[in-house]
Design a protein around this motif. Structure first.
Motif, PDB file in Angstrom:
ATOM      1  N   ARG A 171       0.797  -1.213   0.000  1.00 36.36           N
ATOM      2  CA  ARG A 171       0.000   0.000   0.000  1.00 36.36           C
ATOM      3  C   ARG A 171       0.835   1.272   0.000  1.00 36.36           C
ATOM      4  O   ARG A 171       0.300   2.362  -0.162  1.00 36.36           O
ATOM      5  CB  ARG A 171      -0.929  -0.009   1.200  1.00 36.36           C
ATOM      6  N   ARG A 205      -7.432   7.684 -15.929  1.00 40.60           N
ATOM      7  CA  ARG A 205      -8.518   8.653 -15.828  1.00 40.60           C
ATOM      8  C   ARG A 205      -8.893   9.198 -17.201  1.00 40.60           C
ATOM      9  O   ARG A 205     -10.066   9.319 -17.544  1.00 40.60           O
ATOM     10  CB  ARG A 205      -8.108   9.804 -14.908  1.00 40.60           C
ATOM     11  N   PRO A 216      -5.589   0.572  -7.864  1.00 43.21           N
ATOM     12  CA  PRO A 216      -5.818   1.655  -6.900  1.00 43.21           C
ATOM     13  C   PRO A 216      -5.176   2.976  -7.311  1.00 43.21           C
ATOM     14  O   PRO A 216      -4.105   3.005  -7.903  1.00 43.21           O
ATOM     15  CB  PRO A 216      -5.173   1.139  -5.621  1.00 43.21           C
ATOM     16  N   VAL A 217      -5.844   4.053  -6.973  1.00 42.85           N
ATOM     17  CA  VAL A 217      -5.334   5.401  -7.217  1.00 42.85           C
ATOM     18  C   VAL A 217      -4.855   5.947  -5.878  1.00 42.85           C
ATOM     19  O   VAL A 217      -5.513   5.746  -4.854  1.00 42.85           O
ATOM     20  CB  VAL A 217      -6.451   6.301  -7.799  1.00 42.85           C
ATOM     21  N   PRO A 218      -3.729   6.630  -5.838  1.00 42.95           N
ATOM     22  CA  PRO A 218      -3.231   7.179  -4.564  1.00 42.95           C
ATOM     23  C   PRO A 218      -4.244   8.124  -3.939  1.00 42.95           C
ATOM     24  O   PRO A 218      -4.986   8.817  -4.622  1.00 42.95           O
ATOM     25  CB  PRO A 218      -1.975   7.946  -4.970  1.00 42.95           C
ATOM     26  N   THR A 219      -4.278   8.131  -2.610  1.00 45.33           N
ATOM     27  CA  THR A 219      -5.178   9.026  -1.899  1.00 45.33           C
ATOM     28  C   THR A 219      -4.441  10.088  -1.091  1.00 45.33           C
ATOM     29  O   THR A 219      -5.042  11.053  -0.655  1.00 45.33           O
ATOM     30  CB  THR A 219      -6.096   8.238  -0.944  1.00 45.33           C
ATOM     31  N   LEU A 220      -3.136   9.896  -0.885  1.00 45.90           N
ATOM     32  CA  LEU A 220      -2.330  10.857  -0.147  1.00 45.90           C
ATOM     33  C   LEU A 220      -0.885  10.726  -0.597  1.00 45.90           C
ATOM     34  O   LEU A 220      -0.397   9.626  -0.823  1.00 45.90           O
ATOM     35  CB  LEU A 220      -2.412  10.584   1.358  1.00 45.90           C
ATOM     36  N   ALA A 245      -0.406  15.497  -8.602  1.00 40.28           N
ATOM     37  CA  ALA A 245      -1.342  15.385  -7.499  1.00 40.28           C
ATOM     38  C   ALA A 245      -2.489  16.388  -7.659  1.00 40.28           C
ATOM     39  O   ALA A 245      -3.650  16.066  -7.387  1.00 40.28           O
ATOM     40  CB  ALA A 245      -0.630  15.616  -6.175  1.00 40.28           C
ATOM     41  N   LYS A 304      -6.362  15.577  -7.967  1.00 39.59           N
ATOM     42  CA  LYS A 304      -7.029  16.054  -6.753  1.00 39.59           C
ATOM     43  C   LYS A 304      -6.650  15.203  -5.547  1.00 39.59           C
ATOM     44  O   LYS A 304      -7.485  14.766  -4.771  1.00 39.59           O
ATOM     45  CB  LYS A 304      -8.530  16.099  -6.947  1.00 39.59           C
ATOM     46  N   ILE A 305      -5.337  14.975  -5.399  1.00 36.29           N
ATOM     47  CA  ILE A 305      -4.788  14.209  -4.283  1.00 36.29           C
ATOM     48  C   ILE A 305      -4.086  15.194  -3.359  1.00 36.29           C
ATOM     49  O   ILE A 305      -3.265  15.992  -3.800  1.00 36.29           O
ATOM     50  CB  ILE A 305      -3.784  13.156  -4.783  1.00 36.29           C
TER      51      ILE A 305
END
Length: 87
Positions: free
Chosen positions: A5, A24, A56-60, A80, A84-85
């Motif tokens: 992760r 995207r 999965p797309v990064p969230t942070l 980012a 929109k991260i």
């Protein structure tokens, strides 16, 4: 499980962000093409092929402040922002 992760390193982070942007863009193109198609069967087939290649797309994203030269990380914040991260 935890190691899968997290991504460490500029190159690995760049690869993941670029692939997320590409996915995207592909989804946006496929969605616009699906809305133009009249046949329900064709749109179902293309949507199912999209779902099989999603990851999965990064969230942070966490960046280090002590990287020299700082320009090494300049593109990460741009990617980012596009996705929109939070950085």
């Amino acid at each position: 499980i935890v190691r899968e992760r997290f991504v460490v390193g500029v190159n690995q982070c760049t690869k993941i962000l670029e692939s997320a942007i590409q996915r995207r863009n592909e989804l946006q193109i496929d969605n616009s093409q699906n809305s133009l198609q009249k046949s329900g069967n064709e749109s179902r087939r293309s949507a199912s092929s999209i779902n099989t290649r999603l990851s999965p797309v990064p969230t942070l994203i966490l960046l280090s402040r002590d990287v020299r030269p700082a320009t090494i990380l300049a593109h990460i914040s741009i990617y980012a922002h596009i996705l929109k991260i939070p950085v």
